[in-house]
Design an enzyme around this catalytic site. Structure first.
Site, PDB file in Angstrom:
ATOM      1  N   HIS A 271      32.403  30.752  35.601  1.00  0.00           N
ATOM      2  CA  HIS A 271      32.488  32.114  35.067  1.00  0.00           C
ATOM      3  C   HIS A 271      33.948  32.555  34.866  1.00  0.00           C
ATOM      4  O   HIS A 271      34.336  32.983  33.775  1.00  0.00           O
ATOM      5  CB  HIS A 271      31.768  33.076  36.022  1.00  0.00           C
ATOM      6  CG  HIS A 271      31.801  34.509  35.590  1.00  0.00           C
ATOM      7  ND1 HIS A 271      30.751  35.088  34.888  1.00  0.00           N
ATOM      8  CD2 HIS A 271      32.743  35.475  35.726  1.00  0.00           C
ATOM      9  CE1 HIS A 271      31.065  36.350  34.628  1.00  0.00           C
ATOM     10  NE2 HIS A 271      32.271  36.611  35.132  1.00  0.00           N
ATOM     11  N   ASP A 349      34.413  51.461  36.786  1.00  0.00           N
ATOM     12  CA  ASP A 349      33.725  50.599  37.746  1.00  0.00           C
ATOM     13  C   ASP A 349      32.241  50.959  37.876  1.00  0.00           C
ATOM     14  O   ASP A 349      31.423  50.123  38.241  1.00  0.00           O
ATOM     15  CB  ASP A 349      34.386  50.676  39.130  1.00  0.00           C
ATOM     16  CG  ASP A 349      35.634  49.797  39.205  1.00  0.00           C
ATOM     17  OD1 ASP A 349      35.931  49.117  38.197  1.00  0.00           O
ATOM     18  OD2 ASP A 349      36.311  49.810  40.246  1.00  0.00           O
ATOM     19  N   TYR A 357      26.597  42.184  31.912  1.00  0.00           N
ATOM     20  CA  TYR A 357      26.565  40.752  32.218  1.00  0.00           C
ATOM     21  C   TYR A 357      25.315  40.082  31.643  1.00  0.00           C
ATOM     22  O   TYR A 357      25.398  39.178  30.808  1.00  0.00           O
ATOM     23  CB  TYR A 357      26.555  40.529  33.742  1.00  0.00           C
ATOM     24  CG  TYR A 357      27.873  40.793  34.429  1.00  0.00           C
ATOM     25  CD1 TYR A 357      28.712  39.755  34.776  1.00  0.00           C
ATOM     26  CD2 TYR A 357      28.263  42.090  34.757  1.00  0.00           C
ATOM     27  CE1 TYR A 357      29.919  39.970  35.438  1.00  0.00           C
ATOM     28  CE2 TYR A 357      29.464  42.332  35.412  1.00  0.00           C
ATOM     29  CZ  TYR A 357      30.293  41.264  35.754  1.00  0.00           C
ATOM     30  OH  TYR A 357      31.482  41.489  36.391  1.00  0.00           O
TER      31      TYR A 357
HETATM   32  N1  BES Z   1      36.199  40.504  36.090  1.00  0.00           N
HETATM   33  C1  BES Z   1      35.069  40.408  36.974  1.00  0.00           C
HETATM   34  C2  BES Z   1      35.269  41.192  38.248  1.00  0.00           C
HETATM   35  C3  BES Z   1      35.414  42.687  38.045  1.00  0.00           C
HETATM   36  C4  BES Z   1      34.616  43.380  37.149  1.00  0.00           C
HETATM   37  C5  BES Z   1      36.334  43.383  38.782  1.00  0.00           C
HETATM   38  C6  BES Z   1      34.772  44.741  36.993  1.00  0.00           C
HETATM   39  C7  BES Z   1      36.488  44.749  38.638  1.00  0.00           C
HETATM   40  C8  BES Z   1      35.710  45.443  37.730  1.00  0.00           C
HETATM   41  C9  BES Z   1      34.760  38.965  37.351  1.00  0.00           C
HETATM   42  O1  BES Z   1      34.898  38.072  36.282  1.00  0.00           O
HETATM   43  C10 BES Z   1      33.312  38.881  37.755  1.00  0.00           C
HETATM   44  O2  BES Z   1      32.464  39.139  36.948  1.00  0.00           O
HETATM   45  N2  BES Z   1      33.054  38.509  39.018  1.00  0.00           N
HETATM   46  C11 BES Z   1      31.737  38.359  39.573  1.00  0.00           C
HETATM   47  C12 BES Z   1      31.377  36.924  39.791  1.00  0.00           C
HETATM   48  C13 BES Z   1      30.731  36.262  38.657  1.00  0.00           C
HETATM   49  C14 BES Z   1      30.344  34.851  39.062  1.00  0.00           C
HETATM   50  C15 BES Z   1      29.580  37.000  38.053  1.00  0.00           C
HETATM   51  C16 BES Z   1      31.708  38.980  40.944  1.00  0.00           C
HETATM   52  O3  BES Z   1      32.767  39.328  41.453  1.00  0.00           O
HETATM   53  O4  BES Z   1      30.630  39.082  41.532  1.00  0.00           O
HETATM   54 ZN    ZN Z   2      33.384  38.259  34.820  1.00  0.00          ZN
END
Ligand code: BES
Ligand code: ZN
Length: 554
Positions: A271, A349, A357
């Site tokens: 990811h 957020d 997603y």
């Molecule tokens: N960029 C995101 C994390 C994020 C999103 C931080 C919105 C702050 C605000 C990162 O790429 C993400 O999606 N992380 C996921 C894991 C992923 C495997 C779906 C998470 O942290 O759960």
């Molecule tokens: Zn992400």
């Protein structure tokens, strides 16, 4: 007869051996690792110091002794429940060595045999030993007492493509331990292992998936064009890191919970790496266009999983994602079930739900099915190229898509209307259909995905039975443990409460914290617990996680 007091003190009640008479000085081990039969087979040559008598007493557990070379006779005694069975070897008068030809049993207490699905890489089996306290005897016939130290050499044969490692010298040729060690410190592991040097005298052995994203980088490059950022490294942070991963260019930040070897590990690297194209190269221009980052990334992530880990794995992940999307959407306002979000007056957020997603990825999957994979791959490749190093809005995407792929699916509805339009390319998993078909009989080869699906299909769950049969509270895998503890919070299953508290105090990943606190806050008794644990845990959380949980526990 009677021994003197000092001998009595030195006697080890957990060993059949009598090292004051004959003592092993050195071991030469020669073993085949047979994954298909789950056995080690070969020989142990024991070099002896002799003090008195002609009997060598050894410890064994569940070993099959084929023969003993250079001895007059041997006899395997009756099995003791704790100690295993003594192997008594009658030595020739002047013999200083014997060679025992033997095999271990598939139930050996000191060996764990993992099926490919139980590994991070999913392709190769894995074996490792745990000899302390008295399990060395289940894989080597020896004097299994910490009172005897021995040096050893070992030749270990493994199937092609796999590597064996031992706690011993490993400079090519046989493994070698020249310092005398007690038997409980003899250790072996075998599997698909890679090595990374940390310094002139230290390094890490791990499944390559844990330390090397090279194959994934190649996979995305083949699909969507060059990786434009030079190196790709991973930083594993302390447990308070509030996310699973964060796609900082050239250096993905990751939660340490991935090291438990759970589904999040491989998918998470896939990811965050995918963000090197969707997100870091082509960026959402505003947070209302967040789905352009995350939906595209989940789509690319699944394509990488399919390519490297196979279709079945991809299908399972897609079904899990699809189900979770429905589960979360049910609790969201209509306005948050659309792809292009209205975030006026809100913290972006708050828009970070599964909708951008999973609904985003489902839209791309649906377009792919409508126009065919070949055309869609070519489209995405040119999309990343066309918009490289630019920030774009949903309108920019729509305009480009309409130009390149005329009218594939009802885009307006997908992007601006709540819920999932008819005609979505719904994922399906045969493996999950099996999981649903009844109470499981053999779960040895189950993947994390199958466990998650199993837990989520229990309604209502029989918590005591699940606990008794599968000991979920003892799982090291954060995804499975989290799912179980969430169910326990929902069901008010009190035996798991201490574990819930421990989990909330040791993990700072928001995705894990938020649902458990939310569930606890639904009952009066749970509220009291939530407030008490949160008071204790809050200082260790990241400010972002604190802000989220402050909104739940008050
Ligand atoms: N960029 C995101 C994390 C994020 C999103 C931080 C919105 C702050 C605000 C990162 O790429 C993400 O999606 N992380 C996921 C894991 C992923 C495997 C779906 C998470 O942290 O759960
Ligand atoms: Zn992400």
């Amino acid at each position: 007869m009677g021994r003197n007091d000092s001998t009595m003190e030195r006697m080890d009640i957990h060993s059949w051996s009598q090292p004051d008479r004959v003592r092993i000085r050195h071991l030469d081990l020669d073993l085949d690792v047979r994954f298909s039969q789950r056995i080690l087979t070969g020989s142990a040559t024991l070099h002896l110091d002799r003090f008195s008598g002609d009997e060598l007493a050894l410890d064994t557990r569940d070993l099959e002794i084929h023969s003993v070379e250079n001895a007059l006779s041997f006899e395997l005694g009756p099995v003791d429940r704790v100690l295993g069975a003594p192997l008594r070897v009658r030595l020739r008068p002047d013999a200083t060595w014997v060679r025992i030809h033997y095999s271990t049993s598939p139930q050996a207490s000191g060996l764990q045999w993992l099926e490919p699905p139980q590994t991070a890489g999913k392709r190769h089996p894995f074996l490792y030993t745990q000899s302390q306290a008295i399990h060395a005897r289940s894989w080597i016939p020896l004097q299994d007492t910490p009172g005897v130290r021995l040096t050893f050499r070992a030749g270990i044969r493994v199937p092609d493509g796999l590597r064996a490692v031992m706690g011993a010298g490993m400079d090519g040729g046989p493994f070698q331990m020249d310092q005398p060690v007690p038997s409980y410190l003899i250790a072996l592991a075998a599997g698909d292992l890679a090595f990374r040097e940390l310094g002139p005298r230290s390094g890490v052995y791990a499944e390559p998936q844990l330390i090397d994203a090279a194959a994934m980088i190649r996979a995305v490059e083949e699909l969507y064009g060059p990786y434009r950022w030079g190196r790709y490294d991973l930083l594993v942070l302390p447990p308070s890191f509030p996310f699973g991963g964060m796609e900082n260019p050239r250096l993905t930040f990751a939660t340490p919970t991935v090291l438990a070897g759970d589904k999040s590990l491989v998918s998470l690297v896939a990811h965050e790496l995918a963000h090197s194209w969707s997100g870091n190269l082509v960026t959402n221009a505003t947070w209302s266009d967040f789905w352009l980052n995350e939906g595209f990334t989940v789509y690319v992530e699944r394509r990488v999983i399919e390519r490297i880990y196979g279709r079945e794995r991809e299908e399972m992940e897609a079904v899990l994602g699809r189900r979770e999307l429905d589960r979360e959407m049910a609790s969201l306002n209509e306005s948050d079930r659309v792809l292009h979000l209205d975030l006026a007056g809100r913290d972006p957020d708050d828009g970070c739900t599964l909708v951008p997603y999973e609904k985003g990825a489902l839209l791309l999957r649906t377009i792919e099915h409508a126009v065919g994979r070949e055309r869609f791959d070519a489209f995405l490749r040119s999309y990343f190229d066309y918009f490289a190093f630019r920030s774009i809005t949903t309108a920019d995407f729509l305009q480009y898509l309409r130009r390149e792929l005329p009218n594939p699916v009802p885009l307006e509805e997908w992007i601006f209307q709540p819920g999932i339009p008819a005609g979505a390319a719904e994922p399906h998993s045969d493996a999950f259909a099996k999981v649903e078909s009844g109470w499981p009989t053999d779960t040895t080869a189950w993947s994390t995905q199958e466990w998650l699906h199993f837990l989520r299909s229990q309604s209502p769950p029989d918590m005591p039975r699940l606990d008794r049969e599968f000991h979920f509270s003892d799982r090291g895998n954060a995804e499975i443990l989290h799912e179980w503890l969430l169910m326990a919070a929902k069901a008010g299953y009190t035996p798991a409460y201490p574990k819930i508290e421990q989990f909330l105090c040791s993990v700072g990943r928001r995705k894990f914290l938020k649902p458990i606190y939310t569930e606890l806050m639904k009952t009066e008794e749970g509220q009291a617990r939530a407030r008490q644990v949160y008071a204790q845990a809050r200082p260790s959380y990241h400010p972002i996680a604190q802000a989220t949980i402050d909104g739940i526990v008050h």
